[in-house]
Write an enzyme that holds these catalytic residues in place. Structure first.
Site, PDB file in Angstrom:
ATOM      1  N   HIS A 154      44.255  40.259 -36.217  1.00 46.37           N
ATOM      2  CA  HIS A 154      44.031  39.493 -37.447  1.00 46.37           C
ATOM      3  C   HIS A 154      45.345  38.858 -37.883  1.00 46.37           C
ATOM      4  CE1 HIS A 154      41.786  38.306 -40.911  1.00 46.37           C
ATOM      5  NE2 HIS A 154      42.528  38.994 -41.768  1.00 46.37           N
TER       6      HIS A 154
ATOM      7  N   ASP B 247      44.637  37.180 -48.292  1.00 47.46           N
ATOM      8  CA  ASP B 247      43.905  36.981 -47.045  1.00 47.46           C
ATOM      9  C   ASP B 247      42.811  35.933 -47.248  1.00 47.46           C
ATOM     10  OD1 ASP B 247      42.695  37.080 -44.615  1.00 47.46           O
ATOM     11  OD2 ASP B 247      42.308  39.233 -44.616  1.00 47.46           O
TER      12      ASP B 247
ATOM     13  N   CYS C  77      40.818  33.353 -38.187  1.00 50.77           N
ATOM     14  CA  CYS C  77      41.748  33.817 -39.216  1.00 50.77           C
ATOM     15  C   CYS C  77      43.092  33.097 -39.136  1.00 50.77           C
ATOM     16  CB  CYS C  77      41.942  35.323 -39.109  1.00 50.77           C
ATOM     17  SG  CYS C  77      42.573  35.880 -37.493  1.00 50.77           S
TER      18      CYS C  77
END
Length: 684
Positions: free
Chosen positions: A470, A486, A426
Site C-alpha cells: 500500500h 490516506d 493507491c
C-alpha cells in the site's frame, strides 16, 4: 579386476546400491528446480539415462577425452548461463554440474561415496533458497535416501535380482533406524551447539531479484505486487492487544522526491539513530504497542514497523522520518522486537529548512492543470487542514474509482488521472494528494509499505503478504506535525477495513494472474481452514526452528537449563555426547552378547571337560550318543552307566513329556543323571 582375473568385490558398486545412488542424487537435485537453467535439467536427464544404460550393459563408460570435453562444456555453459556473475545460483549450478559429471564417470565404491557426499552437500545448499516446513520434510526424506545409498554401498557386490531386492529393503530399514537413533543427538546439537551465523547468511547472495517493494515507486509498481501472495512478514502482539485494522499501516519507505514520473527518497531524513542511543517513548505512555516481527529477506535495509516506532535491539536504528533500518541489506529472515507509540506527534515543533524545502518541491512546469486547481482550492479553504479535507471530499464525491487495472496515463500523469481517467490504484491517489498538497504550499510526502494483514485468531498472529502492499500520504500541519492521510480510504474504504480482496471483488482482479493461489478460494471453508492450518505450521516452524539464533539460544540456556554461559553449555553438550555413546555401546553389546547356555548344555560341557581329562576329546558336530560310546572305550567299568545315560538323553530329547510339570521333572532327573555319571567317571 583382481589379479586372478575376477571382479574385485571390494571395489565394485553393488547392484542394489546403483538405484539408490541414482534416485537419491535426483532427489537432492529437485530443490534446485526453481533457479536452475533448463539446460541443466537436460544434462541431468542425459547423465541418468547414460548411467542407467551402462548398468544394463547397453553403453560403456565415457573415455578420458569424453570426460575432459564434458567438464569443459559444462563449466563454460555455467559461466555463460549466469552471465559471468558469481552468485548463489551460479555457485549451486557449478556444484550440481560437478555432481552430475561425477555420477557419469562413477565406476567403483570410492566414486559412489564421493557421489553420496556431494549429494548431501547439494541438499544442504538447497536450504539456502528455501527453508519452509515443506522443504524441511522433503530434506529428511532425501537424507534417508542418501543414507540408504550409503548403506547399500557397503553390501556385497555380487547378487542376483532377488537378492538385490532383499538387500535394498535391508538398506532402507537400516538407514531409517540410523536416522531414528540419531534424533536425540540431533536435538542436543540443535539446542546446545553454539549458534554461529546460519549457513544461509553467508556473504554469497542470491542474484535473483526479490519480490517486494523497491526504493522507487511508479504508479503501477504496487498494483503489480497485488498479484503476489508471497509472504512478507508475520507479527505477534504482546499481551494480545491488536490495534484496529485501520491503524495497521506498516511503514517501510518515505518517498519525498518526485521527478514527474517516479517517487523516491531524497535522503534528507534518512539519518539513523542506533539502539540504545535512539529515541524511546516515555515508559507507561498511553497507547504503546509492543510487538515482534519475523520478516522475510528483502535484500534491503528497511524493517517494517507501525508509526511512532522505537528501536529495541542492537544493530537496529530509527530514522528521522520514523522508520526502522538495519546496517546491512537483509539477505536472510529476521526476527526482531519493536515498540510503537502511534499517537505521538512527529515534528510538531516544525521542520528544518532543508526538510521543508524538500517536501515542497515539484517538478518545474509539470501538471499545470493540477497546480492551478490546487491553488484555487487552497485560496478558498480556511486553513491547510480544511484544504486537505476538501481534497478528500472531492475524491469521495466525484466519480473516482479504485482499480487494479488503471488505464495508461498521458505525459502529464497527475493531470490526466485527476481530470480525465479518474481510475487508479493507491499509488495514483497517494501521489496525486502529495502533489496537490505541495502545490498549495503544504509539506507532504508519500509513504509506502503494507496495510492490514490476515489475523489468525487461533494462534494469535498477523500475516502480511505482498498483495497487502500500500501507499499513503503524510502532510505536515501546523500544531500537529506529520499526519497520515490516506486518500484510498476516501475512494475505497473497504480496502482499509477489509483488505484488497473485498475492494476489487466487483472487477474480479484479486490474484487473477495467480490462478492456483489458495488465497483465491477463501470462500471455500474447508480449503480455507486447511490453508490456515498450514500457515500456522509454517509460523511455528519459523518461530521455533528457523529463528533459533544465538540470542534465543542464550535465553534457552539461562531460562530452561539454568546455565550462565556457553562454556557450561559445552560441558552439557560434551556430557550428552558421552552419555549417547555409552548408551549406544550398551545397546550394541546387548544385541551382540552370547546366547545364554541352557542348564543341560552347562552340565553336558562339564561332563565333556571330565572326558577330556580322561583323553576323550569332543568332536565338532558329534552327537551325545556318539561321544558316550567313545567314552565307554576309555571307561569300560562305567559302560552300563554310560549306556543308561545315553538312553536317558535320547528319551529326554526325542520322547519329551507333554505335561509341563512332568517335563520339568524329566529335565531335572536328566541333569542329576549327568552329574552322577561325571562324578563316577574314571579311566579303566
Amino acid at each position: 579386476m583382481s589379479a586372478a582375473g575376477h571382479p574385485n568385490t571390494d571395489l565394485q558398486i553393488p547392484r542394489s546400491a546403483l538405484l539408490w545412488l541414482l534416485g537419491s542424487n535426483l532427489a537432492a537435485l529437485l530443490p534446485h528446480g526453481q533457479h536452475l537453467p533448463l539446460w541443466m535439467w537436460g544434462l541431468a536427464l542425459f547423465v541418468l539415462t547414460w548411467r542407467g544404460l551402462t548398468h544394463l550393459g547397453r553403453l560403456s563408460y565415457p573415455n578420458r577425452w569424453a570426460k575432459v570435453v564434458a567438464v569443459f562444456v559444462a563449466s563454460a555453459a555455467v559461466v555463460v548461463a549466469f552471465d559471468k556473475s558469481f552468485s548463489l545460483e551460479s555457485a549451486a549450478a557449478f556444484l550440481i554440474a560437478a555432481s552430475l559429471l561425477k555420477l557419469l564417470e562413477m565406476r567403483n565404491r570410492r566414486d559412489g561415496y564421493v557421489v553420496v557426499f556431494l549429494s548431501y552437500f547439494l541438499l544442504g545448499t538447497g536450504f539456502l533458497f528455501d527453508q519452509s516446513l515443506f522443504s524441511g520434510l522433503y530434506g529428511i526424506i532425501t537424507v534417508w535416501l542418501l543414507t540408504s545409498a550409503l548403506v547399500a554401498l557397503h553390501q556385497n557386490g555380487f547378487s542376483h535380482d532377488a537378492q538385490s531386492v532383499r538387500r535394498s529393503r535391508r538398506a532402507a530399514k537400516l538407514a531409517a533406524a540410523i536416522l531414528l537413533v540419531s534424533l536425540p543427538l540431533m536435538l542436543v546439537l540443535y539446542l546446545l551447539f553454539p549458534r554461529l551465523a546460519p549457513l544461509w547468511s553467508m556473504a554469497l547472495q542470491s542474484g535473483k531479484a526479490k519480490t517486494g517493494l523497491s526504493a522507487e515507486m511508479a504508479p503501477g509498481d504496487i498494483a503489480d505486487l497485488s498479484q503476489s501472495d508471497e509472504l512478507v512478514f508475520r507479527v505477534s502482539f504482546s499481551d494480545g492487544r491488536v490495534p484496529p485494522r485501520d491503524q495497521l499501516y506498516w511503514r517501510a519507505l518515505v518517498l519525498d522526491d518526485y521527478d514527474g514520473r517516479r517517487w523516491q527518497t531524497s535522503g534528507v531524513t534518512s539519518e539513523a539513530q542506533w539502539y540504545p542511543n535512539s529515541w524511546q517513548p516515555p515508559a507507561g505512555a498511553a497507547g504503546l504497542v509492543r510487538y515482534e516481527i519475523i520478516q522475510e529477506a528483502t535484500s534491503q535495509k528497511w524493517l517494517f514497523a507501525l508509526r511512532g516506532v522505537a528501536a529495541q535491539e542492537e544493530r537496529i536504528g530509527m530514522t528521522l522520518d520514523d522508520r526502522l533500518v538495519v546496517r546491512r541489506p537483509l539477505h536472510e529472515r529476521k526476527r526482531y522486537q519493536a515498540l510503537s507509540w502511534p499517537s505521538v506527534s512527529i515534528s510538531e515543533e516544525g521542520l528544518v529548512p532543508l526538510e521543508q524545502r524538500q517536501n515542497l518541491l515539484l517538478p518545474r512546469g509539470r501538471n499545470p492543470q493540477t497546480l492551478a486547481w490546487a491553488q484555487q482550492r487552497r485560496a478558498e479553504a480556511a486553513d491547510d487542514a480544511a484544504y486537505i479535507n476538501g481534497v478528500l471530499r472531492h475524491f469521495r464525491e466525484q466519480d473516482f474509482h479504485y482499480t487494479l487495472k488503471p488505464p495508461l496515463m498521458g505525459s502529464e500523469e497527475i493531470d490526466d488521472f485527476l481530470f480525465n481517467q479518474r481510475r487508479g490504484f493507491c499509488a495514483h491517489y497517494a501521489g496525486a494528494l502529495v502533489f496537490l498538497a505541495r502545490a498549495a504550499g503544504i509539506p507532504a510526502r508519500v509513504v509506502s509499505g503494507y496495510q492490514g494483514g490476515e489475523w489468525n485468531a487461533a494462534d494469535g498472529y498477523l500475516t502480511v503478504r505482498q498483495y497487502d502492499a500500500h501507499a499513503w500520504t503524510e502532510v505536515w500541519l501546523r500544531g500537529q506535525g506529520w499526519v497520515r492521510v490516506d486518500p484510498t480510504a476516501a475512494v475505497a474504504p473497504q480496502r482499509i477495513e477489509f483488505g484488497l480482496e473485498r475492494a476489487v471483488a466487483e472487477e474480479g482482479t484479486f490474484l487473477q494472474d495467480n490462478l492456483l493461489s489458495p488465497h483465491r478460494f477463501k470462500g471455500v471453508s474447508w480449503l480455507n481452514q486447511l490453508r490456515m492450518e498450514m500457515d500456522s505450521l509454517n509460523y511455528y516452524w519459523q518461530l521455533w526452528v528457523l529463528s533459533y539464533d544465538s540470542k534465543r539460544q542464550q535465553g534457552f540456556l539461562n531460562g530452561v537449563l539454568g546455565l550462565d554461559d556457553y562454556q557450561q553449555g559445552l560441558y552439557v553438550l560434551g556430557g550428552s555426547f558421552g552419555g549417547f555413546f555409552l548408551l549406544a555401546s550398551l545397546v550394541v553389546w546387548w544385541r551382540q552378547r552370547p546366547a545364554p547356555v541352557s542348564p543341560f548344555m552347562r552340565s553336558w560341557q562339564r561332563l565333556q571337560d571330565k572326558g577330556q581329562k580322561l583323553g576323550v576329546e569332543p568332536q565338532a558336530g558329534e552327537t551325545a550318543g556318539s561321544y558316550l560310546q567313545r567314552l565307554e572305550q576309555h571307561c569300560p567299568q562305567q559302560q552300563s552307566l554310560l549306556r543308561w545315560l545315553a538312553a536317558e538323553i535320547n528319551r529326554s530329547l526325542y520322547q519329551p513329556q507333554t505335561d509341563k510339570q512332568q517335563m520339568l521333572k524329566q529335565q531335572r532327573n536328566l541333569l542329576r543323571a549327568i552329574a552322577r555319571v561325571r562324578r563316577q567317571l574314571s579311566a579303566g
